[in-house]
Scaffold this motif. Sequence first.
Motif, short mmCIF file in Angstrom:
data_model
loop_
_atom_site.label_atom_id
_atom_site.label_comp_id
_atom_site.label_asym_id
_atom_site.label_seq_id
_atom_site.Cartn_x
_atom_site.Cartn_y
_atom_site.Cartn_z
N GLY A 23 47.86 -17.92 0.32
CA GLY A 23 47.49 -18.09 -1.08
C GLY A 23 48.21 -19.18 -1.83
O GLY A 23 47.85 -19.50 -2.97
N HIS A 24 49.25 -19.79 -1.22
CA HIS A 24 49.98 -20.85 -1.91
C HIS A 24 49.39 -22.23 -1.64
O HIS A 24 49.81 -23.21 -2.26
N GLY A 25 48.47 -22.33 -0.70
CA GLY A 25 47.88 -23.63 -0.40
C GLY A 25 48.93 -24.62 0.08
O GLY A 25 49.84 -24.29 0.84
N CYS A 26 48.83 -25.85 -0.42
CA CYS A 26 49.74 -26.92 -0.01
C CYS A 26 51.18 -26.65 -0.41
O CYS A 26 52.10 -27.29 0.10
N GLY A 27 51.40 -25.73 -1.34
CA GLY A 27 52.74 -25.50 -1.86
C GLY A 27 53.52 -24.40 -1.17
O GLY A 27 54.54 -23.94 -1.69
N ALA A 28 53.11 -23.95 0.02
CA ALA A 28 53.68 -22.74 0.62
C ALA A 28 55.07 -22.92 1.21
O ALA A 28 55.80 -21.94 1.38
N ALA A 29 55.49 -24.13 1.56
CA ALA A 29 56.73 -24.31 2.32
C ALA A 29 57.97 -23.79 1.58
O ALA A 29 58.78 -23.07 2.16
N VAL A 30 58.13 -24.16 0.32
CA VAL A 30 59.33 -23.75 -0.41
C VAL A 30 59.34 -22.25 -0.68
O VAL A 30 60.38 -21.60 -0.50
N ASP B 152 70.54 -36.32 -4.74
CA ASP B 152 70.59 -37.68 -4.23
C ASP B 152 69.24 -38.19 -3.76
O ASP B 152 68.90 -39.37 -3.94
N VAL B 153 68.46 -37.33 -3.12
CA VAL B 153 67.18 -37.72 -2.54
C VAL B 153 66.10 -36.75 -2.99
O VAL B 153 66.32 -35.53 -3.01
N LEU B 154 64.94 -37.29 -3.34
CA LEU B 154 63.80 -36.47 -3.75
C LEU B 154 62.74 -36.50 -2.66
O LEU B 154 62.32 -37.58 -2.23
N LEU B 155 62.32 -35.33 -2.22
CA LEU B 155 61.29 -35.21 -1.18
C LEU B 155 60.20 -34.29 -1.71
O LEU B 155 60.48 -33.18 -2.17
N THR B 156 58.97 -34.72 -1.62
CA THR B 156 57.87 -33.91 -2.13
C THR B 156 56.73 -33.85 -1.12
O THR B 156 56.64 -34.67 -0.20
N HIS B 157 55.87 -32.87 -1.32
CA HIS B 157 54.56 -32.88 -0.66
C HIS B 157 53.82 -34.09 -1.21
O HIS B 157 53.88 -34.38 -2.40
N GLY B 158 53.12 -34.80 -0.33
CA GLY B 158 52.49 -36.05 -0.75
C GLY B 158 51.21 -35.87 -1.54
O GLY B 158 51.01 -36.47 -2.59
N GLY B 159 50.30 -35.06 -1.06
CA GLY B 159 49.03 -34.87 -1.73
C GLY B 159 48.06 -36.01 -1.44
O GLY B 159 47.05 -35.85 -0.78
N GLY B 160 48.39 -37.17 -1.92
CA GLY B 160 47.56 -38.36 -1.73
C GLY B 160 48.21 -39.54 -2.42
O GLY B 160 49.23 -39.40 -3.10
N SER C 202 72.82 -34.22 -1.19
CA SER C 202 71.85 -33.24 -1.68
C SER C 202 70.43 -33.78 -1.60
O SER C 202 70.20 -34.96 -1.87
N LEU C 203 69.52 -32.91 -1.22
CA LEU C 203 68.11 -33.28 -1.10
C LEU C 203 67.28 -32.26 -1.86
O LEU C 203 67.43 -31.05 -1.67
N TRP C 204 66.40 -32.76 -2.70
CA TRP C 204 65.52 -31.91 -3.51
C TRP C 204 64.15 -31.86 -2.86
O TRP C 204 63.55 -32.89 -2.57
N LEU C 205 63.67 -30.65 -2.58
CA LEU C 205 62.35 -30.46 -2.00
C LEU C 205 61.42 -29.88 -3.05
O LEU C 205 61.79 -28.95 -3.78
N CYS C 206 60.21 -30.41 -3.10
CA CYS C 206 59.22 -29.91 -4.06
C CYS C 206 57.85 -29.87 -3.40
O CYS C 206 57.37 -30.87 -2.85
N GLY C 207 57.23 -28.71 -3.45
CA GLY C 207 55.86 -28.55 -2.97
C GLY C 207 54.99 -28.03 -4.09
O GLY C 207 55.47 -27.40 -5.04
N PHE C 208 53.69 -28.26 -3.99
CA PHE C 208 52.78 -27.86 -5.05
C PHE C 208 51.39 -27.70 -4.47
O PHE C 208 51.05 -28.24 -3.43
N PHE D 134 47.42 -23.23 -10.42
CA PHE D 134 48.26 -24.28 -9.88
C PHE D 134 49.72 -23.82 -9.87
O PHE D 134 50.18 -23.20 -10.82
N SER D 135 50.41 -24.13 -8.78
CA SER D 135 51.81 -23.74 -8.70
C SER D 135 52.62 -24.88 -8.11
O SER D 135 52.11 -25.72 -7.36
N ALA D 136 53.91 -24.89 -8.43
CA ALA D 136 54.85 -25.86 -7.88
C ALA D 136 56.18 -25.16 -7.64
O ALA D 136 56.54 -24.23 -8.37
N HIS D 137 56.90 -25.61 -6.62
CA HIS D 137 58.12 -24.93 -6.20
C HIS D 137 59.15 -25.95 -5.74
O HIS D 137 58.79 -26.98 -5.15
N SER D 138 60.42 -25.65 -5.98
CA SER D 138 61.46 -26.60 -5.59
C SER D 138 62.71 -25.86 -5.15
O SER D 138 62.92 -24.69 -5.47
N CYS D 139 63.56 -26.58 -4.42
CA CYS D 139 64.87 -26.07 -4.01
C CYS D 139 65.74 -27.26 -3.65
O CYS D 139 65.26 -28.41 -3.61
#
Length: 293
Positions: free
Chosen positions: A92-99, A214-222, A272-278, A282-287
């Motif tokens: 149910g989280h779609g593309c944002g499930a990893a975090v 220090d570093v930002l990492l996200t789901h790409g989407g497009g 430190s690395l920031w992870l963000c999925g969405f 609509f939902s978005a998640h980070s850690c």
Amino acid sequence: PTGINKRHFVLQDLPSAWDRNAQELSESFEHHAPPLGISTVQKALDKAELLASEIDILLVATCTGQLCPGLSSYIAEGLGCDQQVHTQDITGHGCGAAVPLMHTAAGYLTLHPHATVVTLTVEVCSSAFYISNEVDVLISTCLFGDGASAAVWKSTGGSHSVSNFHSLLLPNEREKVRFKNANGKLKNQLHKSVPALTAKAAKQLLDLYPVRPDVLLTHGGGRDVIEKLETSLEVDHLGSTRHVLENYGNLSSPSVLVALEHQLAQQTDDDSLWLCGFGAGFSAHSCVLEKLT
């Protein structure tokens, strides 16, 4: 111009996906998702020098197909896990499930500090292809690829710790990005405002951290999503995020962890690395992952 140079699919004959009915698409997921997930987890176990029998908790997320018992049952069987392994399927989280999956793993480790937890995101996007002349459907068909990502989590050892989980849920925006049932098939609904919506949500999550990672990492989407993110997050180039899109397309839920793997392979000195999925909701998640000294 799309930012995608290649994609990977479990199908030997991709055009056949366009001709499949709902039953055949469902059977494709059931046939292909287990071996894809099994091989991905096995690679993670090999890197961690662990055996499948040492897995205490197996957490699996997917949105491109549905099985009962869940996909985790098939993965555990194929790996040869102990019969007492605890499994859980998250949907149910779609593309944002990893975090959210990582957040669940962290919760289990709080309760069971000596456990070995494995998380797996696996998406057979070719089993969720729906063909029409609608613009959002055509865009989706040109974006998504098949893939998976697995990680091993323990309370001790390893190179990084993970914490500071945050989520943002905007159900009023649900109709802008979600799966719809169309004659028994999954049809991706994707509104043109999604890139801007995503960028705003990601910025809102990043602002919750008093010290910028220090570093930002996200789901790409497009391509359009990444460009909006780079502007909103005030970063010149989301390098690992772009790498995933370029080489795999939109992998859905595995994307951000594939970006993490690519970033870690660079062996930089970032603390430190920031992870963000969405995604759907609509939902978005980070850690944040922090390097252990």
